[in-house]
Design a protein around this motif. Structure first.
Motif, mmCIF file in Angstrom:
data_model
loop_
_atom_site.group_PDB
_atom_site.id
_atom_site.type_symbol
_atom_site.label_atom_id
_atom_site.label_comp_id
_atom_site.label_asym_id
_atom_site.label_seq_id
_atom_site.Cartn_x
_atom_site.Cartn_y
_atom_site.Cartn_z
ATOM 1 N N THR A 50 0.827 -1.203 0.000
ATOM 2 C CA THR A 50 0.000 0.000 0.000
ATOM 3 C C THR A 50 0.865 1.259 0.000
ATOM 4 O O THR A 50 0.555 2.238 -0.684
ATOM 5 C CB THR A 50 -0.936 0.002 1.229
ATOM 6 O OG1 THR A 50 -1.693 -1.205 1.239
ATOM 7 C CG2 THR A 50 -1.879 1.175 1.199
ATOM 8 N N ALA A 51 1.970 1.223 0.741
ATOM 9 C CA ALA A 51 2.881 2.371 0.764
ATOM 10 C C ALA A 51 3.497 2.595 -0.612
ATOM 11 O O ALA A 51 3.616 3.745 -1.067
ATOM 12 C CB ALA A 51 3.962 2.159 1.811
ATOM 13 N N LYS A 52 3.892 1.518 -1.281
ATOM 14 C CA LYS A 52 4.450 1.648 -2.633
ATOM 15 C C LYS A 52 3.420 2.223 -3.596
ATOM 16 O O LYS A 52 3.734 3.080 -4.430
ATOM 17 C CB LYS A 52 4.926 0.290 -3.145
ATOM 18 C CG LYS A 52 6.189 -0.206 -2.489
ATOM 19 C CD LYS A 52 6.551 -1.589 -3.024
ATOM 20 C CE LYS A 52 7.709 -2.195 -2.267
ATOM 21 N NZ LYS A 52 8.006 -3.574 -2.744
ATOM 22 N N ALA A 53 2.181 1.749 -3.477
ATOM 23 C CA ALA A 53 1.120 2.258 -4.351
ATOM 24 C C ALA A 53 0.833 3.730 -4.067
ATOM 25 O O ALA A 53 0.560 4.503 -4.990
ATOM 26 C CB ALA A 53 -0.144 1.419 -4.176
ATOM 27 N N GLY A 57 0.960 7.317 -6.427
ATOM 28 C CA GLY A 57 -0.348 7.936 -6.590
ATOM 29 C C GLY A 57 -1.457 6.973 -6.930
ATOM 30 O O GLY A 57 -2.509 7.393 -7.411
ATOM 31 N N GLN A 58 -1.290 5.694 -6.700
ATOM 32 C CA GLN A 58 -2.330 4.711 -7.036
ATOM 33 C C GLN A 58 -3.167 4.301 -5.830
ATOM 34 O O GLN A 58 -4.107 3.524 -5.980
ATOM 35 C CB GLN A 58 -1.701 3.460 -7.652
ATOM 36 C CG GLN A 58 -1.021 3.716 -8.967
ATOM 37 C CD GLN A 58 -0.338 2.470 -9.506
ATOM 38 O OE1 GLN A 58 -0.234 1.464 -8.820
ATOM 39 N NE2 GLN A 58 0.126 2.548 -10.737
ATOM 40 N N ALA A 59 -2.848 4.783 -4.649
ATOM 41 C CA ALA A 59 -3.596 4.392 -3.459
ATOM 42 C C ALA A 59 -4.174 5.618 -2.764
ATOM 43 O O ALA A 59 -3.619 6.716 -2.838
ATOM 44 C CB ALA A 59 -2.693 3.623 -2.494
ATOM 45 N N ASP A 60 -5.285 5.408 -2.131
ATOM 46 C CA ASP A 60 -5.964 6.449 -1.377
ATOM 47 C C ASP A 60 -5.163 6.752 -0.106
ATOM 48 O O ASP A 60 -4.655 5.835 0.538
ATOM 49 C CB ASP A 60 -7.362 5.929 -1.011
ATOM 50 C CG ASP A 60 -8.199 6.943 -0.271
ATOM 51 O OD1 ASP A 60 -8.021 8.142 -0.530
ATOM 52 O OD2 ASP A 60 -9.032 6.514 0.550
ATOM 53 N N PRO A 61 -5.004 8.018 0.269
ATOM 54 C CA PRO A 61 -4.272 8.342 1.505
ATOM 55 C C PRO A 61 -4.885 7.688 2.747
ATOM 56 O O PRO A 61 -4.177 7.290 3.665
ATOM 57 C CB PRO A 61 -4.360 9.865 1.598
ATOM 58 C CG PRO A 61 -4.608 10.320 0.216
ATOM 59 C CD PRO A 61 -5.376 9.232 -0.464
ATOM 60 N N HIS A 62 -6.211 7.537 2.742
ATOM 61 C CA HIS A 62 -6.867 6.869 3.869
ATOM 62 C C HIS A 62 -6.428 5.405 3.960
ATOM 63 O O HIS A 62 -6.194 4.894 5.062
ATOM 64 C CB HIS A 62 -8.389 6.958 3.725
ATOM 65 C CG HIS A 62 -9.140 6.281 4.828
ATOM 66 N ND1 HIS A 62 -9.164 6.766 6.110
ATOM 67 C CD2 HIS A 62 -9.880 5.141 4.834
ATOM 68 C CE1 HIS A 62 -9.884 5.968 6.866
ATOM 69 N NE2 HIS A 62 -10.336 4.972 6.122
ATOM 70 N N ALA A 63 -6.319 4.739 2.830
ATOM 71 C CA ALA A 63 -5.868 3.341 2.811
ATOM 72 C C ALA A 63 -4.428 3.236 3.298
ATOM 73 O O ALA A 63 -4.062 2.276 3.992
ATOM 74 C CB ALA A 63 -5.998 2.759 1.406
ATOM 75 N N LEU A 64 -3.601 4.221 2.940
ATOM 76 C CA LEU A 64 -2.211 4.231 3.395
ATOM 77 C C LEU A 64 -2.133 4.370 4.909
ATOM 78 O O LEU A 64 -1.404 3.619 5.565
ATOM 79 C CB LEU A 64 -1.436 5.373 2.727
ATOM 80 C CG LEU A 64 0.004 5.564 3.209
ATOM 81 C CD1 LEU A 64 0.836 4.346 2.871
ATOM 82 C CD2 LEU A 64 0.592 6.821 2.614
#
Length: 97
Positions: A50-53, A57-64
């Motif tokens: 998730t951190a790599k994504a 810019g492929q992951a939502d900041p909330h998910a991170l």
């Protein structure tokens, strides 16, 4: 007096098998430890992915934030368990022989 000592001997012999280790119990503990270790590794790996994504810019900041919180909790739990094991080992070393 004879009846009481006979009764005590019978209860001791009936409880003796309960005190012997059961091989199935140790196998279950081994499997449980393996499952916990695998779950820990998967949690940390999911946080890394998730951190790599998020970096590209492929992951939502909330998910991170959620993945990092889960990883942090898993690491803190592992450290706490390790500290308890080391503490128990040191306590065993302090025991008089």
């Amino acid at each position: 007096m004879d009846i009481q000592s006979l009764f005590a001997a019978q209860s001791y012999t009936s409880s003796k098998p309960a005190l012997q280790p059961v091989p199935e119990t140790t196998q279950g503990a081994k499997e449980a430890f393996v499952n916990v270790a695998e779950d820990f590794a998967q949690t940390v790996q999911a946080g890394e992915e998730t951190a790599k994504a998020a970096m590209v810019g492929q992951a939502d900041p909330h998910a991170l934030v959620q993945a990092l919180a889960q990883s942090e909790l898993a690491v803190e739990t592992a450290v706490t368990v390790r500290n308890k094991v080391v503490e128990a080992y040191q306590e065993i070393l302090r025991m008089p022989v």
